[in-house]
Scaffold this active site. Structure first.
Site, PDB file in Angstrom:
ATOM      1  N   TYR A 118      49.020  74.243   1.305  1.00  0.00           N
ATOM      2  CA  TYR A 118      48.690  74.343   2.725  1.00  0.00           C
ATOM      3  C   TYR A 118      49.780  72.976   3.255  1.00  0.00           C
ATOM      4  O   TYR A 118      49.558  71.756   2.588  1.00  0.00           O
ATOM      5  CB  TYR A 118      47.466  74.152   2.995  1.00  0.00           C
ATOM      6  CG  TYR A 118      46.755  73.894   4.565  1.00  0.00           C
ATOM      7  CD1 TYR A 118      47.147  74.724   5.303  1.00  0.00           C
ATOM      8  CD2 TYR A 118      46.132  72.814   4.706  1.00  0.00           C
ATOM      9  CE1 TYR A 118      47.013  74.536   6.839  1.00  0.00           C
ATOM     10  CE2 TYR A 118      45.780  72.540   6.291  1.00  0.00           C
ATOM     11  CZ  TYR A 118      46.055  73.555   7.008  1.00  0.00           C
ATOM     12  OH  TYR A 118      45.798  73.442   8.379  1.00  0.00           O
ATOM     13  N   ASP A 190      41.906  73.891  -3.746  1.00  0.00           N
ATOM     14  CA  ASP A 190      41.742  74.580  -2.259  1.00  0.00           C
ATOM     15  C   ASP A 190      41.165  76.059  -2.696  1.00  0.00           C
ATOM     16  O   ASP A 190      42.259  76.513  -3.089  1.00  0.00           O
ATOM     17  CB  ASP A 190      42.867  74.173  -1.428  1.00  0.00           C
ATOM     18  CG  ASP A 190      42.606  74.981  -0.104  1.00  0.00           C
ATOM     19  OD1 ASP A 190      41.590  75.736   0.083  1.00  0.00           O
ATOM     20  OD2 ASP A 190      43.264  74.298   1.016  1.00  0.00           O
TER      21      ASP A 190
HETATM   22  C1  LIG Z   1      44.279  77.038   2.788  1.00  0.00           C
HETATM   23  C2  LIG Z   1      43.965  76.050   3.843  1.00  0.00           C
HETATM   24  N1  LIG Z   1      43.109  75.064   3.491  1.00  0.00           N
HETATM   25  C3  LIG Z   1      42.582  73.942   4.596  1.00  0.00           C
HETATM   26  C4  LIG Z   1      43.072  74.355   5.939  1.00  0.00           C
HETATM   27  C5  LIG Z   1      42.612  73.354   6.859  1.00  0.00           C
HETATM   28  O1  LIG Z   1      41.290  73.964   7.428  1.00  0.00           O
HETATM   29  P1  LIG Z   1      40.985  73.204   8.814  1.00  0.00           P
HETATM   30  O2  LIG Z   1      41.718  74.001   9.917  1.00  0.00           O
HETATM   31  O3  LIG Z   1      39.463  73.493   8.870  1.00  0.00           O
HETATM   32  O4  LIG Z   1      41.209  71.766   9.058  1.00  0.00           O
HETATM   33  C6  LIG Z   1      43.535  75.331   6.321  1.00  0.00           C
HETATM   34  C7  LIG Z   1      43.864  75.835   7.559  1.00  0.00           C
HETATM   35  O5  LIG Z   1      44.596  76.712   7.945  1.00  0.00           O
HETATM   36  C8  LIG Z   1      43.988  76.432   5.144  1.00  0.00           C
HETATM   37  O6  LIG Z   1      44.702  77.578   5.408  1.00  0.00           O
END
Ligand SMILES: Cc1ncc(COP(=O)(O)O)c(C=O)c1O
Length: 399
Positions: A118, A190
């Site tokens: 990400y 993640d």
């Molecule tokens: C794979 C992934 N990890 C983390 C995040 C971050 O999450 P947040 O929007 O709650 O900060 C996202 C957000 O789109 C994501 O797609």
């Protein structure tokens, strides 16, 4: 066996669909009510000066936990499996990524990050970790055990996102974890796409499993939430960092996470089935070059998905046959049921154009045509397909 231990062993064998309903619940402690109250709290009053001096209290301060936060943490800990030694709740998925990384590195360290991560994860490494003397190397998400060759004497952490949330490469988590641990590095992942319902990272050698709870745990596009589940080797440092950074999730948002969690299994099953149905339909469309969905046998990493995961969420991408940008925009603008927006995992369908060619450094992203990421929500599949058909007519008219 006495009643308690029989109950304990029954609890262990319960299926995940049962656990999302039962985990972290304590009606007897809440006057019989099914759910815990939402504690809006800062100060905790101690019965005496001596108790205060000794910090003798079940809960010590609002920021350090309440029965509401404890309910969600306990529930997630149970879902993450027996390797999970603790869970922290933070105000967003990105905060979960940053605290997980910061809890394991120190000045002079090196981290290996998947090229499919990400984008803000990369920015965190580039803009924040560098300020503290931590360097990053990006690696091919499909590297598997060959990551051993990239390990440096100071490599402290290996970061995975599987599948990549735009491009959907699957990673061989166990092989990467084995190589990382052999050199004394920790493994972070993640796992927002699968959630612990479809993949439990800590069972596969991951030390810190990250969730953007904003997505499927919340499930209704109305909350920002991040969670990190840690094993015994990493939990204490993680909790200490979160505490000293003063991070805590607001009580109403914790409650929305808890409320969302109770229906996660049924929602995910539907996202899985509908996502796959729409992906299969798209695969047969003449306008589509490829569908990037790990649960499709045509996906290059399907074997890893099949080996490790028990399901798929509603998020996947497609590569369209070459078409002008205006035609892709006409396709997206024509859709009525698919909103154009980033944060997936809610009940609603989404579609966004993307291009990560300029982001990548370890691998080349050249899919052969414009790319669109879909989130398949809880609407009827037939209606979504009818919407997409209209979109394709608009694409043809604008090409
Ligand atoms: C794979 C992934 N990890 C983390 C995040 C971050 O999450 P947040 O929007 O709650 O900060 C996202 C957000 O789109 C994501 O797609």
């Amino acid at each position: 066996m006495n009643d308690k231990s029989e109950q304990g062993s029954r609890k262990k064998t319960r299926r995940v669909a049962t656990k999302v309903v039962t985990a972290g619940r304590e009606p007897a402690a809440n006057h019989g009510f099914v759910n815990p109250p939402v504690y809006h709290a800062s100060t905790v009053l101690y019965p005496s000066a001596a108790d205060f001096r000794a910090r003798r209290a079940r809960y010590q301060y609002g920021r350090r936990g309440t029965p509401t936060t404890e309910a969600l943490e306990t529930a997630l800990q149970e879902l993450e499996g027996p390797q999970c030694a603790g869970v922290v709740l933070v105000p967003s998925g990105l905060a979960a990524i940053s605290v997980a990384l910061l809890s394991v590195v120190q000045t002079g360290d090196h981290v290996l990050v998947t090229d499919s991560a990400y984008e803000p994860t990369r920015k965190l490494c580039q803009q924040i970790l560098t300020r503290y003397g931590v360097t990053t190397t990006y690696y091919d998400p499909r590297i598997g055990g060959a990551i051993a060759a990239l390990m440096q004497p100071n490599t402290r952490a290996v970061y995975l996102e599987s599948p990549g949330s735009l491009t959907f490469e699957m990673q061989d988590t166990a092989a990467i974890a084995k190589a990382a641990h052999a050199k004394g590095a920790c493994v972070l992942m993640d796992n927002t796409w699968a959630t612990p319902l479809y993949f439990r990272p800590l069972d596969h050698g991951v030390d810190l499993a990250i969730q953007a709870g904003t997505k499927y745990i919340g499930g209704h596009a109305d909350v920002m939430l991040g969670t990190v589940a840690a094993n015994a080797a990493t939990a204490a440092a993680l909790k200490n960092l979160v505490w000293l950074m003063g991070l805590c999730e607001g009580p109403d948002d914790v409650y929305l996470g808890l409320r969302g969690l109770r229906t996660l299994a049924v929602r995910l099953d539907r996202h899985y089935a509908s996502g796959l149905a729409v992906a299969r339909w798209l695969e047969a469309r003449p306008e589509v070059l490829r569908v990037l969905h790990p649960a499709l046998p045509s996906h290059p990493d399907h074997a890893i998905w099949k080996r490790d995961f028990t399901g798929a969420c509603g998020l996947f991408s497609i590569v369209l046959k070459p078409a002008p940008k205006e035609a892709v925009d006409a396709f997206l603008d024509e859709l009525e049921l698919f909103g154009i927006g980033a944060s997936w995992g809610g009940f609603e369908s989404l579609a966004v154009p993307f291009d990560c060619a300029h982001i990548r450094t370890a691998t080349r992203w050249a899919p052969g045509g414009p790319t669109v990421r879909f989130h398949i929500g809880l609407e009827a599949v037939e209606d979504l397909i009818a919407d997409l058909e209209r979109g394709f007519a608009a694409l043809a008219a604008a090409s």
